[in-house]
Design a protein around this motif. Structure first.
Motif, short mmCIF file in Angstrom:
data_model
loop_
_atom_site.label_atom_id
_atom_site.label_comp_id
_atom_site.label_asym_id
_atom_site.label_seq_id
_atom_site.Cartn_x
_atom_site.Cartn_y
_atom_site.Cartn_z
N VAL A 51 0.83 -1.21 0.00
CA VAL A 51 0.00 0.00 0.00
C VAL A 51 0.87 1.26 0.00
O VAL A 51 0.57 2.23 -0.71
CB VAL A 51 -0.96 -0.01 1.21
N PHE A 52 1.94 1.27 0.78
CA PHE A 52 2.77 2.46 0.91
C PHE A 52 3.95 2.49 -0.07
O PHE A 52 4.81 3.37 0.04
CB PHE A 52 3.29 2.59 2.34
N ASN A 53 3.98 1.61 -1.03
CA ASN A 53 5.06 1.54 -1.99
C ASN A 53 5.12 2.79 -2.87
O ASN A 53 6.17 3.44 -2.96
CB ASN A 53 4.89 0.28 -2.83
N ILE A 54 4.04 3.12 -3.50
CA ILE A 54 4.01 4.27 -4.41
C ILE A 54 4.16 5.61 -3.66
O ILE A 54 4.90 6.48 -4.13
CB ILE A 54 2.73 4.24 -5.27
N PRO A 55 3.51 5.81 -2.50
CA PRO A 55 3.76 7.07 -1.78
C PRO A 55 5.22 7.28 -1.37
O PRO A 55 5.70 8.41 -1.37
CB PRO A 55 2.86 6.97 -0.54
N VAL A 56 5.92 6.20 -1.04
CA VAL A 56 7.34 6.33 -0.70
C VAL A 56 8.14 6.76 -1.92
O VAL A 56 9.01 7.62 -1.83
CB VAL A 56 7.88 5.00 -0.11
N LEU A 57 7.82 6.20 -3.07
CA LEU A 57 8.51 6.60 -4.31
C LEU A 57 8.23 8.06 -4.65
O LEU A 57 9.16 8.81 -4.97
CB LEU A 57 8.09 5.69 -5.46
N ILE A 58 6.98 8.46 -4.56
CA ILE A 58 6.61 9.85 -4.89
C ILE A 58 7.26 10.83 -3.92
O ILE A 58 7.79 11.87 -4.34
CB ILE A 58 5.08 9.99 -4.91
N SER A 59 7.25 10.53 -2.64
CA SER A 59 7.88 11.44 -1.68
C SER A 59 9.40 11.47 -1.85
O SER A 59 10.02 12.51 -1.66
CB SER A 59 7.50 11.06 -0.25
N GLY A 60 10.01 10.35 -2.24
CA GLY A 60 11.45 10.35 -2.52
C GLY A 60 11.80 11.23 -3.70
O GLY A 60 12.75 12.01 -3.65
N ILE A 61 11.02 11.13 -4.76
CA ILE A 61 11.24 11.99 -5.94
C ILE A 61 11.03 13.45 -5.56
O ILE A 61 11.80 14.33 -5.97
CB ILE A 61 10.31 11.56 -7.09
N PHE A 62 10.00 13.71 -4.77
CA PHE A 62 9.70 15.08 -4.34
C PHE A 62 10.85 15.65 -3.51
O PHE A 62 11.28 16.79 -3.73
CB PHE A 62 8.40 15.09 -3.54
#
Length: 75
Positions: A51-62
Motif C-alpha cells: 500500500v505504501f510503496n508508491i507514496p514512498v517513491l513519490i515522496s522520494g522523488i519530491f
C-alpha cells in the motif's frame, strides 16, 4: 563552523527512499507469488508495504527535486 545546508539533508533522505521503495516492492510482490502457510504478521506487513510503496517513491522523488532546487539556489 560547519556548513549545514538543508538541501544536502533533503537529497540524502530522498536518495535513501529509493532503496526503501525497492525493498518494499520486492517484499510486496513476493507474497503474491508465494505459496504455503505464512504467519499473519508477515501477510499484514507485506500488505502495508504494498500500500505504501508508491507514496514512498513519490515522496522520494519530491524530496530529491526540492533538494536539487535548493542546492541550485545555494540554500
Amino acid at each position: 563552523m560547519k556548513d549545514k545546508k538543508i538541501s544536502k539533508y533533503l537529497l540524502i533522505i530522498g536518495c535513501c527512499m529509493f532503496p526503501l521503495f525497492l525493498i518494499m516492492f520486492i517484499l510486496g510482490i513476493s507474497m503474491f507469488t508465494a505459496r504455503g502457510k505464512f504467519p499473519d504478521y508477515l501477510v499484514r506487513l507485506t500488505e502495508i508495504c504494498f500500500v505504501f510503496n508508491i507514496p514512498v517513491l513519490i515522496s522520494g522523488i519530491f524530496l530529491v527535486t526540492i533538494g536539487l532546487v535548493l542546492k541550485k539556489l545555494n540554500y
